[in-house]
Write a protein that holds these residues in place. Structure first.
Motif, PDB file in Angstrom:
ATOM      1  N   ILE A   1      24.627  31.432  37.112  1.00 27.92           N
ATOM      2  CA  ILE A   1      24.514  32.737  36.440  1.00 27.92           C
ATOM      3  C   ILE A   1      24.499  33.862  37.467  1.00 27.92           C
ATOM      4  O   ILE A   1      25.145  34.913  37.279  1.00 27.92           O
ATOM      5  CB  ILE A   1      23.250  32.767  35.554  1.00 27.92           C
ATOM      6  CG1 ILE A   1      23.408  31.788  34.382  1.00 27.92           C
ATOM      7  CG2 ILE A   1      22.991  34.183  35.043  1.00 27.92           C
ATOM      8  CD1 ILE A   1      22.145  31.603  33.560  1.00 27.92           C
ATOM      9  N   MET A   2      23.769  33.637  38.557  1.00 25.75           N
ATOM     10  CA  MET A   2      23.756  34.632  39.622  1.00 25.75           C
ATOM     11  C   MET A   2      25.143  34.825  40.209  1.00 25.75           C
ATOM     12  O   MET A   2      25.583  35.963  40.472  1.00 25.75           O
ATOM     13  CB  MET A   2      22.774  34.195  40.716  1.00 25.75           C
ATOM     14  CG  MET A   2      21.316  34.302  40.320  1.00 25.75           C
ATOM     15  SD  MET A   2      20.785  36.019  40.085  1.00 25.75           S
ATOM     16  CE  MET A   2      20.950  36.658  41.753  1.00 25.75           C
ATOM     17  N   ALA A   3      25.881  33.728  40.408  1.00 30.14           N
ATOM     18  CA  ALA A   3      27.238  33.821  40.937  1.00 30.14           C
ATOM     19  C   ALA A   3      28.143  34.582  39.980  1.00 30.14           C
ATOM     20  O   ALA A   3      28.964  35.412  40.399  1.00 30.14           O
ATOM     21  CB  ALA A   3      27.787  32.424  41.204  1.00 30.14           C
ATOM     22  N   SER A   4      28.000  34.314  38.688  1.00 32.68           N
ATOM     23  CA  SER A   4      28.823  35.017  37.695  1.00 32.68           C
ATOM     24  C   SER A   4      28.522  36.515  37.686  1.00 32.68           C
ATOM     25  O   SER A   4      29.430  37.350  37.634  1.00 32.68           O
ATOM     26  CB  SER A   4      28.561  34.411  36.315  1.00 32.68           C
ATOM     27  OG  SER A   4      29.296  35.085  35.324  1.00 32.68           O
TER      28      SER A   4
ATOM     29  N   ALA B   1      33.991  42.487  41.135  1.00 29.43           N
ATOM     30  CA  ALA B   1      35.246  42.805  40.441  1.00 29.43           C
ATOM     31  C   ALA B   1      35.273  44.269  40.012  1.00 29.43           C
ATOM     32  O   ALA B   1      36.299  44.941  40.139  1.00 29.43           O
ATOM     33  CB  ALA B   1      35.403  41.891  39.221  1.00 29.43           C
ATOM     34  N   ILE B   2      34.143  44.779  39.517  1.00 36.56           N
ATOM     35  CA  ILE B   2      34.091  46.185  39.083  1.00 36.56           C
ATOM     36  C   ILE B   2      34.276  47.109  40.279  1.00 36.56           C
ATOM     37  O   ILE B   2      35.000  48.119  40.207  1.00 36.56           O
ATOM     38  CB  ILE B   2      32.759  46.458  38.364  1.00 36.56           C
ATOM     39  CG1 ILE B   2      32.710  45.709  37.025  1.00 36.56           C
ATOM     40  CG2 ILE B   2      32.565  47.949  38.145  1.00 36.56           C
ATOM     41  CD1 ILE B   2      31.385  45.813  36.307  1.00 36.56           C
ATOM     42  N   GLU B   3      33.648  46.746  41.384  1.00 35.00           N
ATOM     43  CA  GLU B   3      33.762  47.588  42.577  1.00 35.00           C
ATOM     44  C   GLU B   3      35.179  47.581  43.128  1.00 35.00           C
ATOM     45  O   GLU B   3      35.665  48.578  43.667  1.00 35.00           O
ATOM     46  CB  GLU B   3      32.772  47.107  43.653  1.00 35.00           C
ATOM     47  CG  GLU B   3      31.320  47.343  43.303  1.00 35.00           C
ATOM     48  CD  GLU B   3      30.983  48.820  43.227  1.00 35.00           C
ATOM     49  OE1 GLU B   3      31.655  49.627  43.895  1.00 35.00           O
ATOM     50  OE2 GLU B   3      30.055  49.176  42.473  1.00 35.00           O
TER      51      GLU B   3
ATOM     52  N   ILE C   1      39.921  38.497  35.172  1.00 37.53           N
ATOM     53  CA  ILE C   1      40.566  37.742  36.255  1.00 37.53           C
ATOM     54  C   ILE C   1      39.499  37.122  37.161  1.00 37.53           C
ATOM     55  O   ILE C   1      39.596  35.959  37.569  1.00 37.53           O
ATOM     56  CB  ILE C   1      41.505  38.663  37.065  1.00 37.53           C
ATOM     57  CG1 ILE C   1      42.624  39.191  36.165  1.00 37.53           C
ATOM     58  CG2 ILE C   1      42.073  37.918  38.269  1.00 37.53           C
ATOM     59  CD1 ILE C   1      43.525  40.204  36.831  1.00 37.53           C
ATOM     60  N   ALA C   2      38.454  37.923  37.484  1.00 41.85           N
ATOM     61  CA  ALA C   2      37.378  37.409  38.339  1.00 41.85           C
ATOM     62  C   ALA C   2      36.665  36.238  37.678  1.00 41.85           C
ATOM     63  O   ALA C   2      36.320  35.255  38.348  1.00 41.85           O
ATOM     64  CB  ALA C   2      36.394  38.535  38.641  1.00 41.85           C
ATOM     65  N   ALA C   3      36.437  36.318  36.359  1.00 40.25           N
ATOM     66  CA  ALA C   3      35.775  35.228  35.645  1.00 40.25           C
ATOM     67  C   ALA C   3      36.615  33.950  35.691  1.00 40.25           C
ATOM     68  O   ALA C   3      36.089  32.845  35.896  1.00 40.25           O
ATOM     69  CB  ALA C   3      35.501  35.625  34.199  1.00 40.25           C
ATOM     70  N   GLY C   4      37.935  34.099  35.511  1.00 41.58           N
ATOM     71  CA  GLY C   4      38.815  32.938  35.573  1.00 41.58           C
ATOM     72  C   GLY C   4      38.846  32.317  36.956  1.00 41.58           C
ATOM     73  O   GLY C   4      38.787  31.081  37.097  1.00 41.58           O
ATOM     74  N   LEU C   5      38.922  33.163  37.978  1.00 40.59           N
ATOM     75  CA  LEU C   5      38.932  32.651  39.354  1.00 40.59           C
ATOM     76  C   LEU C   5      37.613  31.961  39.691  1.00 40.59           C
ATOM     77  O   LEU C   5      37.594  30.909  40.331  1.00 40.59           O
ATOM     78  CB  LEU C   5      39.206  33.779  40.341  1.00 40.59           C
ATOM     79  CG  LEU C   5      40.639  34.341  40.348  1.00 40.59           C
ATOM     80  CD1 LEU C   5      40.724  35.557  41.270  1.00 40.59           C
ATOM     81  CD2 LEU C   5      41.632  33.257  40.779  1.00 40.59           C
ATOM     82  N   LEU C   6      36.495  32.577  39.285  1.00 38.13           N
ATOM     83  CA  LEU C   6      35.194  31.987  39.568  1.00 38.13           C
ATOM     84  C   LEU C   6      35.044  30.637  38.863  1.00 38.13           C
ATOM     85  O   LEU C   6      34.504  29.684  39.439  1.00 38.13           O
ATOM     86  CB  LEU C   6      34.079  32.932  39.133  1.00 38.13           C
ATOM     87  CG  LEU C   6      32.651  32.440  39.424  1.00 38.13           C
ATOM     88  CD1 LEU C   6      32.442  32.324  40.931  1.00 38.13           C
ATOM     89  CD2 LEU C   6      31.614  33.377  38.805  1.00 38.13           C
ATOM     90  N   THR C   7      35.519  30.536  37.628  1.00 40.91           N
ATOM     91  CA  THR C   7      35.460  29.264  36.899  1.00 40.91           C
ATOM     92  C   THR C   7      36.236  28.179  37.634  1.00 40.91           C
ATOM     93  O   THR C   7      35.767  27.046  37.775  1.00 40.91           O
ATOM     94  CB  THR C   7      36.026  29.442  35.481  1.00 40.91           C
ATOM     95  OG1 THR C   7      35.269  30.423  34.773  1.00 40.91           O
ATOM     96  CG2 THR C   7      35.997  28.122  34.716  1.00 40.91           C
TER      97      THR C   7
END
Length: 426
Positions: free
Chosen positions: A75-78, A85-87, A96-102
């Motif tokens: 959860i912390m990583a997400s 990603a926002i920055e 895109i960041a969520a897909g890459l992190l997954t």
């Protein structure tokens, strides 16, 4: 946000991904570690093995601790990935960041660590045990609360929590372990261990000398016949009976009988006096139990009797030991060979041979829970006394009846088959 300001969050994200991999891999390592090797190492004083064994004694607490840590870092990583990603590109790149992190967590925190832990559980399990032992003490209130709710749900579903699952092996499971031991156990030792396990599946009828083959001394025989029996016998101990084997008097040691003959001549009353009380064995007794019975009674030979007290056969401690270590008698006079092998791979077999001995000698798979001899098995299978030349197929072998008599089959030829037989009769 410039590159220097992204370095800290990216480094923290990498640490969280690494921690997630540690939690995932250590869970697999601890829960799949060989329990018997773990116990062995713990008993030898291995500190890591001792800690790991303590942890898996309560798998609910261990799983609760691991999942608490794993979910927290994921959860912390997400959250951190969302901030980065926002920055970097605003809300448009959050997906895109969520897909890459997954994908990254799946590869580097799940599949790769768990595969490594499966291949090398010992390396990761012991290291994890040193981490989880103090961590469990630190987070015990939270873990206890999580387990309280989880175990309550399981009880509502009818599942009773009983700690670590039992690790006792059944006899068949133990057979599989021994069979698959490979180079860790020499083949000879492996065969002996399997034979010991098989003692529970066989009874005294499977290995006894049948009634009609019992060699003994009949007090109604003439003096010359008794002396000839003592001179030619290949056995150390013989039943002493009068008229019929059912009228057994005792068990006679051949050496003692020879002493009587040398000192006093043939004296039947003296033979009666030196005969030991007969030892009887109920038919149906398991071989393992009978071995223990022989040991307790300090006996080496027993007469097998049925429910009516009639003698059905004779069993010795030597027969039992040969079931474990194989044939070790070297004197050809001890037992006439019942299998005559030919150069073409076939074998001519006396149909009076026991099914167990035949299976072991020729690697057949005839059932042993029915008739005890090959003749009995053939008669039951064919439901008639077959004519010479009758053949049946059993696995990769053809059994051809060579010689018969009014009472049954006398001789059978067993031929290994490399191709299906052309003419086989049932």
């Amino acid at each position: 946000m410039n590159e220097s300001s992204l370095a800290g969050p990216l480094l923290a994200l990498l640490v969280l991904i690494a921690l997630s991999g540690f939690f995932s891999g250590s869970e697999t390592a601890l829960l799949t570690f060989n329990r018997y090797r773990l116990k062995h190492l713990a008993e030898r004083g291995h500190r890591g093995a001792h800690l790991a064994q303590r942890l898996i004694e309560r798998p609910d607490r261990l799983i609760g601790l691991i999942l608490l840590g794993n979910n927290f870092v994921n959860i912390m990583a997400s959250s951190l990935a969302t901030v980065i990603a926002i920055e970097v590109g605003g809300e448009a790149v959050i997906g895109i960041a969520a897909g890459l992190l997954t994908l990254v967590i799946l590869i580097f925190s799940e599949v790769a660590p768990k595969t490594y832990a499966t291949l090398h559980p010992e390396r990761l399990a012991f290291a994890a045990a040193y981490v989880y032992t103090p961590l469990l003490k630190l987070l015990y209130p939270i873990v206890w609360l999580v387990n309280l709710f989880a175990n309550s749900l399981l009880r509502l579903a009818g599942v009773i929590h009983q700690g670590a699952p039992p690790t006792d092996l059944s006899r068949e499971e133990l057979r599989t372990v021994v069979s698959e031991a490979g180079a860790m156990i020499p083949e000879r030792s492996r065969s002996m261990l399997l034979a010991i396990l098989d003692l529970e599946n066989a009874t005294v009828e499977d290995i006894m000398i049948p009634r009609h083959e019992i060699e003994g001394i009949n007090l109604e025989d003439s003096e010359d016949e008794i002396i000839q029996t003592l001179r030619l016998t290949s056995y150390t101990r013989l039943p002493l009976y009068e008229g019929s084997i059912d009228n057994v008097i005792g068990l006679l040691h051949a050496r003692n009988a020879l002493h009587v003959l040398l000192n006093h001549g043939l004296n039947k009353e003296a033979l009666r006096a030196i005969a030991r009380e007969p030892y009887f064995v109920p038919e149906g007794t398991r071989l393992y139990q009978q071995m223990l019975n022989f040991q307790r009674a300090r006996q080496q030979i027993g007469l097998v009797v049925d429910e009516y007290g009639d003698i059905q056969g004779l069993i010795t401690m030597t027969d039992l030991l040969e079931e474990i270590v194989g044939e070790f008698t070297t004197d050809p006079a001890d037992r006439i060979s019942e299998i005559h092998r030919a150069e073409d791979g076939s074998a001519l077999v006396d149909a009076a041979i026991s099914v167990r001995e035949l299976n072991r000698a020729l690697h057949l798979d005839l059932p042993t829970d029915g008739p005890k001899t090959l003749n009995g098995w053939l008669l039951e299978y064919l439901e008639t006394i077959p004519e010479p030349g009758t053949s049946i197929r059993v696995g990769d072998h053809a059994l051809e009846v060579v010689q018969t008599a009014d009472s049954g089959v006398k001789t059978v030829k067993i031929v290994p088959l490399t191709t299906p037989p052309q003419q086989v009769h049932d």
